[in-house]
Write an enzyme that holds these catalytic residues in place. Structure first.
Site, PDB file in Angstrom:
ATOM      1  N   SER A  15       0.813  -1.236   0.000  1.00  0.00           N
ATOM      2  CA  SER A  15       0.000   0.000   0.000  1.00  0.00           C
ATOM      3  C   SER A  15       0.837   1.273   0.000  1.00  0.00           C
ATOM      4  O   SER A  15       0.482   2.271   0.614  1.00  0.00           O
ATOM      5  CB  SER A  15      -0.956   0.059   1.206  1.00  0.00           C
ATOM      6  OG  SER A  15      -1.743  -1.074   1.261  1.00  0.00           O
ATOM      7  N   LEU A  16       1.980   1.249  -0.681  1.00  0.00           N
ATOM      8  CA  LEU A  16       2.814   2.453  -0.743  1.00  0.00           C
ATOM      9  C   LEU A  16       2.377   3.390  -1.852  1.00  0.00           C
ATOM     10  O   LEU A  16       2.810   4.533  -1.912  1.00  0.00           O
ATOM     11  CB  LEU A  16       4.276   2.059  -0.994  1.00  0.00           C
ATOM     12  CG  LEU A  16       5.014   1.468   0.197  1.00  0.00           C
ATOM     13  CD1 LEU A  16       6.426   1.077  -0.212  1.00  0.00           C
ATOM     14  CD2 LEU A  16       5.056   2.459   1.345  1.00  0.00           C
ATOM     15  N   LYS A 188      14.093   6.691   9.365  1.00  0.00           N
ATOM     16  CA  LYS A 188      14.950   5.505   9.346  1.00  0.00           C
ATOM     17  C   LYS A 188      15.111   4.954   7.926  1.00  0.00           C
ATOM     18  O   LYS A 188      14.119   4.678   7.247  1.00  0.00           O
ATOM     19  CB  LYS A 188      14.341   4.424  10.253  1.00  0.00           C
ATOM     20  CG  LYS A 188      14.410   4.796  11.733  1.00  0.00           C
ATOM     21  CD  LYS A 188      15.858   4.790  12.180  1.00  0.00           C
ATOM     22  CE  LYS A 188      16.004   5.159  13.636  1.00  0.00           C
ATOM     23  NZ  LYS A 188      17.419   5.411  13.982  1.00  0.00           N
ATOM     24  N   THR A 189      16.344   4.783   7.499  1.00  0.00           N
ATOM     25  CA  THR A 189      16.584   4.326   6.128  1.00  0.00           C
ATOM     26  C   THR A 189      16.871   2.825   6.035  1.00  0.00           C
ATOM     27  O   THR A 189      16.949   2.279   4.947  1.00  0.00           O
ATOM     28  CB  THR A 189      17.790   5.067   5.491  1.00  0.00           C
ATOM     29  OG1 THR A 189      18.964   4.693   6.201  1.00  0.00           O
ATOM     30  CG2 THR A 189      17.610   6.574   5.550  1.00  0.00           C
ATOM     31  N   LYS A 190      17.027   2.187   7.186  1.00  0.00           N
ATOM     32  CA  LYS A 190      17.428   0.770   7.155  1.00  0.00           C
ATOM     33  C   LYS A 190      16.458  -0.124   6.379  1.00  0.00           C
ATOM     34  O   LYS A 190      16.901  -0.965   5.568  1.00  0.00           O
ATOM     35  CB  LYS A 190      17.621   0.253   8.588  1.00  0.00           C
ATOM     36  CG  LYS A 190      18.340  -1.087   8.673  1.00  0.00           C
ATOM     37  CD  LYS A 190      19.838  -0.965   8.427  1.00  0.00           C
ATOM     38  CE  LYS A 190      20.535  -0.543   9.694  1.00  0.00           C
ATOM     39  NZ  LYS A 190      21.912  -0.121   9.503  1.00  0.00           N
ATOM     40  N   PRO A 191      15.131   0.019   6.583  1.00  0.00           N
ATOM     41  CA  PRO A 191      14.231  -0.845   5.800  1.00  0.00           C
ATOM     42  C   PRO A 191      14.448  -0.689   4.291  1.00  0.00           C
ATOM     43  O   PRO A 191      14.377  -1.678   3.545  1.00  0.00           O
ATOM     44  CB  PRO A 191      12.828  -0.359   6.197  1.00  0.00           C
ATOM     45  CG  PRO A 191      13.005   0.302   7.522  1.00  0.00           C
ATOM     46  CD  PRO A 191      14.382   0.895   7.516  1.00  0.00           C
ATOM     47  N   GLN A 193      17.314   0.130   2.805  1.00  0.00           N
ATOM     48  CA  GLN A 193      18.565  -0.564   2.454  1.00  0.00           C
ATOM     49  C   GLN A 193      18.323  -2.068   2.333  1.00  0.00           C
ATOM     50  O   GLN A 193      18.801  -2.712   1.399  1.00  0.00           O
ATOM     51  CB  GLN A 193      19.628  -0.299   3.524  1.00  0.00           C
ATOM     52  CG  GLN A 193      20.054   1.155   3.627  1.00  0.00           C
ATOM     53  CD  GLN A 193      21.027   1.358   4.783  1.00  0.00           C
ATOM     54  OE1 GLN A 193      21.889   0.515   5.018  1.00  0.00           O
ATOM     55  NE2 GLN A 193      20.880   2.444   5.500  1.00  0.00           N
ATOM     56  N   CYS A 382     -26.114   1.026 -11.496  1.00  0.00           N
ATOM     57  CA  CYS A 382     -26.237  -0.433 -11.590  1.00  0.00           C
ATOM     58  C   CYS A 382     -27.252  -0.945 -10.572  1.00  0.00           C
ATOM     59  O   CYS A 382     -28.430  -0.694 -10.742  1.00  0.00           O
ATOM     60  CB  CYS A 382     -24.864  -1.083 -11.493  1.00  0.00           C
ATOM     61  SG  CYS A 382     -24.840  -2.651 -12.374  1.00  0.00           S
ATOM     62  N   GLY A 384     -27.969   0.341  -7.925  1.00  0.00           N
ATOM     63  CA  GLY A 384     -28.649   1.571  -7.499  1.00  0.00           C
ATOM     64  C   GLY A 384     -29.793   1.914  -8.444  1.00  0.00           C
ATOM     65  O   GLY A 384     -30.894   2.286  -8.020  1.00  0.00           O
ATOM     66  N   HIS A 508     -21.889   1.630 -15.686  1.00  0.00           N
ATOM     67  CA  HIS A 508     -21.046   2.291 -14.683  1.00  0.00           C
ATOM     68  C   HIS A 508     -20.314   3.485 -15.306  1.00  0.00           C
ATOM     69  O   HIS A 508     -19.196   3.326 -15.794  1.00  0.00           O
ATOM     70  CB  HIS A 508     -19.987   1.320 -14.153  1.00  0.00           C
ATOM     71  CG  HIS A 508     -20.544   0.194 -13.347  1.00  0.00           C
ATOM     72  ND1 HIS A 508     -20.573   0.218 -11.970  1.00  0.00           N
ATOM     73  CD2 HIS A 508     -21.091  -0.985 -13.720  1.00  0.00           C
ATOM     74  CE1 HIS A 508     -21.121  -0.905 -11.525  1.00  0.00           C
ATOM     75  NE2 HIS A 508     -21.437  -1.653 -12.566  1.00  0.00           N
ATOM     76  N   GLU A 510     -18.873   5.802 -13.822  1.00  0.00           N
ATOM     77  CA  GLU A 510     -17.720   6.211 -12.993  1.00  0.00           C
ATOM     78  C   GLU A 510     -16.388   5.702 -13.548  1.00  0.00           C
ATOM     79  O   GLU A 510     -15.348   6.317 -13.330  1.00  0.00           O
ATOM     80  CB  GLU A 510     -17.904   5.748 -11.545  1.00  0.00           C
ATOM     81  CG  GLU A 510     -17.788   4.242 -11.271  1.00  0.00           C
ATOM     82  CD  GLU A 510     -19.099   3.473 -11.458  1.00  0.00           C
ATOM     83  OE1 GLU A 510     -19.990   3.992 -12.162  1.00  0.00           O
ATOM     84  OE2 GLU A 510     -19.211   2.352 -10.929  1.00  0.00           O
TER      85      GLU A 510
HETATM   86  N1  GLN Z   1     -26.267  -7.283  -8.819  1.00  0.00           N
HETATM   87  C1  GLN Z   1     -26.769  -6.575  -9.941  1.00  0.00           C
HETATM   88  C2  GLN Z   1     -26.655  -7.393 -11.213  1.00  0.00           C
HETATM   89  O1  GLN Z   1     -25.911  -8.331 -11.277  1.00  0.00           O
HETATM   90  C3  GLN Z   1     -26.066  -5.247 -10.100  1.00  0.00           C
HETATM   91  C4  GLN Z   1     -24.608  -5.350 -10.363  1.00  0.00           C
HETATM   92  C5  GLN Z   1     -23.859  -4.093 -10.082  1.00  0.00           C
HETATM   93  O2  GLN Z   1     -24.342  -3.215  -9.353  1.00  0.00           O
HETATM   94  N2  GLN Z   1     -22.636  -3.975 -10.598  1.00  0.00           N
HETATM   95  O3  GLN Z   1     -27.292  -7.074 -12.194  1.00  0.00           O
END
Ligand code: GLN
Length: 546
Positions: A15-16, A188-191, A193, A382, A384, A508, A510
């Site tokens: 997670s760096l 600390k730099t050891k990790p 190295q 989706c 939602g 989606h 997003e």
């Molecule tokens: N579970 C729902 C489906 O399979 C919605 C999937 C989702 O929200 N990515 O259709």
């Protein structure tokens, strides 16, 4: 020019932010006019992260070509504006599957199939796939995991061989952590190295070190690290905690990371990166003081990475609207008819998250009923969107038992139902409706106005869909199906035009919002939220005056 291969490895702890460093370097090289792609090699045995739940691996990202991928690919796209594909994310599982398939076909002509050379050759072949297309000048390869992990050894060995074969056309960036001990008041730099030693034992000499730190690392300490690790002093770069991941490219450029990469791969830097559009975004981000309050309703809200792309898309949209995003995560299982008003009354907009299974669905429906009756800008993605459809059926169409067959397989009003082609499938991995599909938006719809076009392509990840048998009843009652797939007629977008902003998408959006290209639906949603906030403030003001 011949393609240049940049390998990014990590040491000390996980997670760096290897993904952010890789994406930042790609962003800078792209701004210098080079063609860049980033790929991630994950050492786990799953074929892809599609079957992992968010507790294991955060959000599952989806590429345009329908690959369920690591969430780092989301960062790559958001930072570079370049689409990734299936070739950009490879796991140990994929490598082994391919080798085993070849063995079964007899491709190895009776040889004993072994990790070296067969697995490593397969890794090397995959590393070079995108470079061989001729489409890229730089191929940045992030190796998942931490140096020293047993499962990443074949990848490290492949990097060693490739460094040897590619010579100046490749280099290795190693990311480590420099802890600050509060009691001793010392860095600390050891990790670092030790971590570089591990890499050297595996036969890899890093060319550049990026040091993650919470405190400024003095120049003398960086020189000491350079000396211990056989790295030139200017190639020891620090990555100090900053307020936003979008600052990282600028921070890396200030320490000449992009220029060092060019010189070390034999390229003479000719011009400075063209970062003006990026800087414009950062300026807006810093200048924004007024807030926009958005609630995200989902069942994984306690996990920082579960809705990564939604958080980032909201952030991009808010920034371009000159607003500071104030995002409140609300656990869908905790929403009841009694508390919903208290939870949502200060919100300027509500987003209902994607998801699988029945947990949290009733809470989403309660939230949606409250949002619809109070006319709050609401965005369903989706699951939602599917919940928007169910809520409307129950409370407007009077179909009290309406449901998705995912939640109740025997519901008599199956307004959301399994897609036909899903019914015969038994395997869970990679079998959803995945990737980008065409969608035609209705002229005059709010969605079409937001996109500025009626023909779009968006990414999907689902098995269930809107049941078209109910379509007429919905439309008559005011919920319009304003987006559909032109060939299958699957409903992709719904909206209630008479509401302030009430849109649900089966896809989606997003996944395709980037820093330089915020997504139009998110932008329109935030604009509506800002407007609604203004209206409420005006009302309050009028009330106090009376
Ligand atoms: N579970 C729902 C489906 O399979 C919605 C999937 C989702 O929200 N990515 O259709």
């Amino acid at each position: 020019m011949e393609p240049k291969y940049i390998f990014v490895t990590g040491g000390v702890v996980s997670s760096l932010g290897k993904g952010i460093i890789s994406a930042s370097l790609a962003c800078l090289l792209k701004a210098r006019g080079y063609r860049v792609t980033i790929q991630k090699f994950d050492p786990y045995i799953n074929i892809d992260p599609g079957t992992l739940n968010p507790y294991e691996h955060g959000e599952c990202y989806v590429t345009v070509d329908g690959h369920e991928a690591d969430l780092d690919l989301g960062h790559y796209e958001r930072f570079t504006n370049v689409n990734t594909t299936r070739a950009n994310n490879v796991t140990t599982g994929r490598i082994y599957q391919s080798v085993i398939d070849k063995e079964r076909r007899g491709d190895y002509l009776g040889k004993t199939v072994q990790i070296i050379p067969h697995i490593t050759d397969e890794i090397k072949r995959n590393v070079k796939l995108l470079g061989n297309t001729g489409n890229f000048d730089f191929i940045i390869t992030e190796i998942g995991g931490t140096i020293g992990d047993i499962e990443s050894l074949p990848f490290i060995e492949s990097v060693r061989q490739l460094r040897w074969e590619l010579g100046e056309n490749s280099l290795c960036i190693h990311l480590t952590y420099v802890p600050y001990l509060h009691a001793a008041k010392e860095l600390k730099t050891k990790p670092t190295q030790h971590s570089v030693k591990l890499l050297q034992e595996a036969g890899i000499q890093p060319d550049i070190l990026v040091l993650r730190t919470e405190q400024d690392i003095p120049a003398a300490m960086r020189r000491k690290i350079a000396q211990f690790c056989n790295v030139s002093p200017e190639a020891v770069v620090q990555s100090i905690d900053c307020s936003s991941i979008y600052e990282v490219p600028v921070m890396m450029h200030a320490q000449h990371l992009d220029e060092i990469v060019l010189r070390k791969t034999g390229v003479t830097p000719t011009q400075e990166p063209h970062m003006a559009p990026w800087m414009h975004f950062l300026e807006k981000m810093h200048a924004a003081t007024e807030e926009v309050n958005i609630a995200l309703v989902g069942k994984y809200v306690e996990l920082q990475d579960a809705y990564k792309s939604i958080n980032e898309a909201l952030f991009h949209a808010a920034t371009y609207s000159d607003r500071k995003l104030n995002l409140t995560s609300i656990h869908s299982e905790k929403i009841t008819k009694e508390n919903v008003d208290g939870l949502l009354k200060d919100m300027d907009g509500v987003i209902v998250a994607p998801g699988f299974g029945q947990r949290g669905v009733e809470g989403k429906l309660t939230a949606l009923e409250w949002c619809r009756t109070n006319d709050v800008p609401t965005f369903g993605i989706c699951l939602g969107m599917q919940c928007m459809v169910i809520e409307f059926a129950r409370n407007v169409l009077g179909l009290k038992e309406a449901n998705s067959t995912e939640v109740n397989p025997t519901t008599k009003d199956n307004v959301i139902d399994l897609m036909e082609e899903q019914k015969s499938l038994s395997n869970l991995g990679g079998t959803m409706r995945l990737g980008a599909y065409d969608c035609r938006l209705a002229e005059g719809s709010r969605a079409a106005a937001a996109y500025g076009t009626t023909d779009i392509k968006e990414r999907h990840r689902h098995r269930f869909e809107f049941n078209n048998d109910y379509r007429r009843r919905y439309e008559e009652a005011g919920m319009k199906c304003v987006g559909e797939n032109p060939s299958t007629h699957l409903v992709e977008v719904i909206e209630i035009p008479e509401k302030r902003w009430w849109i649900g998408t089966q896809y989606h959006p997003e996944y395709s919002s980037t820093v330089l290209n915020p997504h139009p639906l998110f932008t329109d949603f935030i604009k509506a939220a800002v407007k609604y906030r203004g209206e409420r403030l005006m009302e309050e003001f009028a009330e106090t005056k009376n």
